[in-house]
Design an enzyme around this catalytic site. Structure first.
Site, short mmCIF file in Angstrom:
data_model
loop_
_atom_site.label_atom_id
_atom_site.label_comp_id
_atom_site.label_asym_id
_atom_site.label_seq_id
_atom_site.Cartn_x
_atom_site.Cartn_y
_atom_site.Cartn_z
N ASN A 189 -4.97 12.00 15.70
CA ASN A 189 -3.55 11.82 15.40
C ASN A 189 -3.33 10.62 14.45
O ASN A 189 -3.31 10.78 13.25
CB ASN A 189 -2.79 11.64 16.72
CG ASN A 189 -1.30 11.48 16.52
OD1 ASN A 189 -0.76 11.80 15.47
ND2 ASN A 189 -0.62 10.97 17.52
N CYS A 190 -3.18 9.42 14.98
CA CYS A 190 -2.86 8.24 14.17
C CYS A 190 -3.85 7.12 14.47
O CYS A 190 -4.59 7.18 15.46
CB CYS A 190 -1.43 7.78 14.44
SG CYS A 190 -1.03 7.58 16.20
N MET B 163 0.84 2.30 15.40
CA MET B 163 0.13 3.26 14.55
C MET B 163 1.15 4.24 13.99
O MET B 163 1.49 5.23 14.63
CB MET B 163 -0.95 4.00 15.35
CG MET B 163 -2.04 3.10 15.88
SD MET B 163 -3.29 4.02 16.83
CE MET B 163 -2.38 4.35 18.35
N CYS C 203 4.63 5.37 13.54
CA CYS C 203 6.01 5.19 13.99
C CYS C 203 6.11 4.23 15.18
O CYS C 203 6.67 3.16 15.08
CB CYS C 203 6.58 6.55 14.35
SG CYS C 203 8.13 6.50 15.24
N SER D 244 3.53 4.54 18.15
CA SER D 244 2.39 4.68 19.05
C SER D 244 1.60 3.37 19.07
O SER D 244 1.18 2.87 18.03
CB SER D 244 1.50 5.83 18.58
OG SER D 244 0.40 6.00 19.45
N ASN E 162 -5.35 7.31 18.18
CA ASN E 162 -4.73 8.13 19.20
C ASN E 162 -5.20 9.57 19.00
O ASN E 162 -5.34 10.03 17.87
CB ASN E 162 -3.21 8.05 19.09
CG ASN E 162 -2.51 8.91 20.13
OD1 ASN E 162 -2.23 10.08 19.89
ND2 ASN E 162 -2.22 8.34 21.28
N TYR F 292 4.51 7.66 26.50
CA TYR F 292 4.91 7.59 25.10
C TYR F 292 6.33 8.13 24.93
O TYR F 292 6.59 9.29 25.23
CB TYR F 292 3.91 8.43 24.30
CG TYR F 292 4.11 8.59 22.82
CD1 TYR F 292 3.60 7.65 21.93
CD2 TYR F 292 4.76 9.71 22.31
CE1 TYR F 292 3.73 7.82 20.56
CE2 TYR F 292 4.90 9.88 20.94
CZ TYR F 292 4.39 8.93 20.08
OH TYR F 292 4.52 9.11 18.73
N GLU G 15 12.13 14.00 16.54
CA GLU G 15 12.81 14.43 15.32
C GLU G 15 13.29 15.88 15.37
O GLU G 15 14.47 16.17 15.25
CB GLU G 15 11.86 14.23 14.14
CG GLU G 15 12.39 14.75 12.83
CD GLU G 15 11.33 14.81 11.77
OE1 GLU G 15 11.48 15.63 10.87
OE2 GLU G 15 10.35 14.06 11.86
N GLY H 69 11.86 6.91 14.79
CA GLY H 69 11.32 5.57 14.69
C GLY H 69 11.11 5.14 13.25
O GLY H 69 10.69 4.03 12.99
#
Length: 708
Positions: free
Chosen positions: A171-172, A381, A383, A385, A404, A540, A545, A679
């Site tokens: 993910n990020c 990370m 936005c 996280s 993540n 989390y 969105e 975010g």
């Protein structure tokens, strides 16, 4: 007869499910099933049917029965069958590639507008959306059956199905720029050496960001960029000083020359980085979702880097000086560094305040609270996280190079609605859904572990994830022992409270404690999973969105328009205060602070303001108040601009897009419209708004008129 007080009981009745499982008959569950299918809608009818079921079965002491048999005993249609048929139709559409491609070709807004920062008008985004349709269809087929059905029902949301699990992508992350710069790295066929100037360092940084962003699907962050780049700025200074010595005899003037040239180099480098990030397109068809964290450096070089980042953002992009969407700027406040007038970097805080009033960024991190909530200090990370504090086998704190592995989000309003105002039933359902969430997240982890180092060389072999693996290594080397996080998302805490306590529960201490207990319970569950599986499961606050619309839309279909819950057309983001109300920023921060210790895997608070350009001290008062209460704070203030009439302020949200309130202009070529999507910032002129987002922004706009 009051069903909520459980005056009717069915202790002797056992129900046999379709899959052969047997469980005690649950009246509330059956009533919900009947209401959902539309067979009954009046409470007095529910009481009548329930009593007839009670009479039909209590005397005969039926020990095993199907829902069909129970309902048929009062001549009712089998609602479960009808619901099963509806779910079968949903599943058929979701897994039918031809149907999904046709939805894309007809520009279904749920597909083309899922990401606020993907311009679906351009070829490379269209290509990515087409690939995403295939990936979603295949991905659904790969999911465990229970997870798949829960996702399709809207009980949970398995994020980023257009990438994962079709591909075992991460993910990020926080990219490990430091060791990549120091040890060199490779992109494609190019071997890249350590940079010898700040210009080269920022150029390499942009290339790394683009490559990393194309190898994962989430955000990339540069942690503490001012401290990271200061050594390369010093190389510039030494070079200029050496040049000056060849032409200037006076040592003080040599230093003046070197300082002046280095300042220019730093500013030009930060401006180039801003432009490069905004002109890059990844393989996902979008600008890399990049965050720059800064604010703690106190050397001359670090201070100049911070000031240049802010001055470049204030200036704006291009000849029209538009607001840059990326990189997201996150400025750190720390007592003793920049918080108070006596601190050495207080002047930079003032510049950050000016920037925030004009460009909405930077958001601010509160150093002490980030350490308290997450165990160490670091930027988010992307936005929101956050990594959790972690040390290597030598006891060294490690943040850069960690990542993540994905998010699955829980529909909390659905659980509350299904509970029929029974707290016992709510906690039972929460446990049931958390077990599905667990299965989904464990599957995410196992799927990501199937990647090979050569699938993403920049991540696994060339340093972005810290360790440099060989082709024979398992990628789990950079995930295991809680080095990686995996996120249990949630949405709609406000609506969950509203089901039990009504729409104005924020001042009800019992209601507030109930909502806190939900997150507290989820965090305990996550901590248990972390010990069990060896990866850091964390709670989390989902950046909802498009999910804010999807969950609410599905619940409207199942339950109809429920006042203050589904009738709004959106669900409230994570733990936030109802956007329709008008608390002061201080009241809002006080209310939301109680949730933060339990949602350390991802969080952000934000406050709504009118135009703050002439009153930055008021914004500073909120920042200072927030310092001891929350960890991460964003600013929502109107910064829209019309290039046709010159209007500055807040554009009007309409179903056809944003419109200048002065001249009616809605042309994206002559409008600069920037809104906080969740975010982060987005340009909603790139796409029509979904109904829920339109209504939410309208509510927030009303709130802005008098919040300070």
């Amino acid at each position: 007869m009051d069903l909520n007080k459980k005056q009717i009981t069915f202790d002797s009745l056992i129900v046999q499910k379709r899959d052969g499982r047997k469980e005690k008959f649950d009246l509330n569950k059956m009533i919900f099933s009947l209401k959902r299918s539309g067979h009954i809608d009046a409470d007095d009818k529910i009481v009548e049917i329930s009593y007839r079921i009670f009479q039909a079965n209590e005397d005969s002491m039926i020990k095993s029965s199907s829902i069909k048999e129970i309902i048929s005993s009062v001549n009712q249609t089998d609602s479960e069958d009808k619901f099963a048929e509806k779910m079968s139709e949903i599943e058929e559409k979701a897994t039918n590639l031809e149907y999904q491609v046709n939805q894309l070709r007809s520009r279904n807004t749920q597909i083309v507008n899922e990401n606020a920062n993907k311009d679906s008008r351009v070829f490379n985004t269209q290509r990515d959306l087409t690939a995403g349709v295939l990936s979603k269809v295949v991905g659904l087929d790969l999911l465990p059956e229970k997870v798949k059905k829960a996702h399709l029902k809207g009980q949970i949301h398995y994020h980023d199905l257009d990438y994962h699990p079709y591909s075992p992508m991460t993910n990020c992350c926080l990219i490990d720029f430091k060791q990549m710069f120091e040890n060199g790295f490779q992109i494609g066929n190019a071997q890249v050496e350590s940079p010898k100037s700040i210009q080269t360092a920022t150029a390499q940084m942009a290339q790394i960001i683009a490559n990393v962003a194309s190898s994962q699907y989430g955000g990339t962050s540069v942690n503490r960029i001012d401290e990271l780049l200061e050594q390369y700025a010093e190389l510039n200074y030494k070079k200029h000083l050496k040049t000056a010595a060849e032409w200037i005899e006076d040592e003080e003037k040599q230093k003046e020359f070197a300082v002046k040239q280095t300042k220019k180099d730093i500013y030009d480098s930060m401006q180039s980085l801003e432009y490069e990030i905004n002109t890059l397109y990844t393989s996902q068809g979008q600008t890399p979702f990049t965050t720059l964290g800064f604010g703690l450096g106190t050397t001359w070089y670090a201070r100049e880097i911070q000031k240049s980042i802010l001055k470049v953002r204030i200036l704006g992009l291009g000849k029209e000086r538009r607001t840059a969407i990326f990189p997201k700027l996150v400025f750190t406040l720390k007592d003793g560094v920049n918080l108070k007038p006596t601190d050495p970097n207080y002047d930079i805080k003032q510049l950050a305040l000016e920037c925030s009033t004009k460009r909405m960024y930077p958001d601010v991190l509160m150093y002490d609270k980030i350490v308290e909530f997450t165990g160490s200090f670091k930027a988010p990370m992307g936005c929101r996280s956050f990594l959790q504090g972690w040390q290597d086998k030598n006891g060294n704190e490690v943040n850069e190079g960690r990542m993540n592995l994905g998010v699955v989000t829980l529909n909390l309003p659905r659980i509350a609605i299904e509970s029929m105002q029974s707290k016992d039933r709510f906690w039972e359902l929460l446990d049931e859904r958390l077990s599905i969430l667990e299965e989904a997240l464990v599957y995410r982890v196992e799927r990501v572990k199937e990647a090979l180092p050569e699938n993403a060389p920049i991540l696994y072999q060339h340093g972005a994830f810290g360790k440099r693996l060989t082709t024979n290594d398992s990628v789990d080397e950079v995930f295991k022992n809680r080095r990686a996080t995996v996120s249990m998302g949630y949405i709609g805490l406000y609506e969950a409270g509203t089901v039990f306590y009504g729409p104005n529960w924020e001042t009800n201490a019992i209601a507030k404690q109930f909502t806190v207990d939900i997150l507290k319970y989820m965090k305990a569950y996550a901590d248990k999973l972390a010990k069990q599986y060896g990866y850091h499961f964390s709670i989390y606050g989902t950046p909802s969105e498009s999910l804010t619309d999807r969950f609410c839309r599905m619940d409207q279909e199942f339950f109809g328009m429920i006042p203050d819950i589904t009738d709004k057309d959106y669900y409230t983001n994570s733990f936030h205060y109802d956007v329709r109300k008008q608390p002061t920023p201080f009241e809002k921060l006080d209310f939301e602070a109680a949730y933060l210790p339990y949602t350390s895997g991802g969080f952000i608070n934000y406050c709504e303001y009118p135009n703050m350009r002439q009153n930055p001290k008021a914004l500073e008062a909120v920042w200072d108040y927030a310092y001891q209460r929350v960890g991460y704070l964003g600013t929502n203030t109107p910064i829209d601009h019309c290039y046709e009439c010159g209007y500055d302020g807040d554009f009007k949200p309409t179903e056809r897009g944003f419109q200048c309130p002065q001249c009616g202009n809605r042309n994206p070529e002559t409008c600069d419209v920037v809104k906080r999507t969740c975010g982060y910032l987005g340009n909603p002129q790139l796409r029509p708004m979904v109904k829920g987002r339109h209504k939410e922004i309208s509510a927030r706009k009303k709130h802005m008129k008098g919040s300070l």
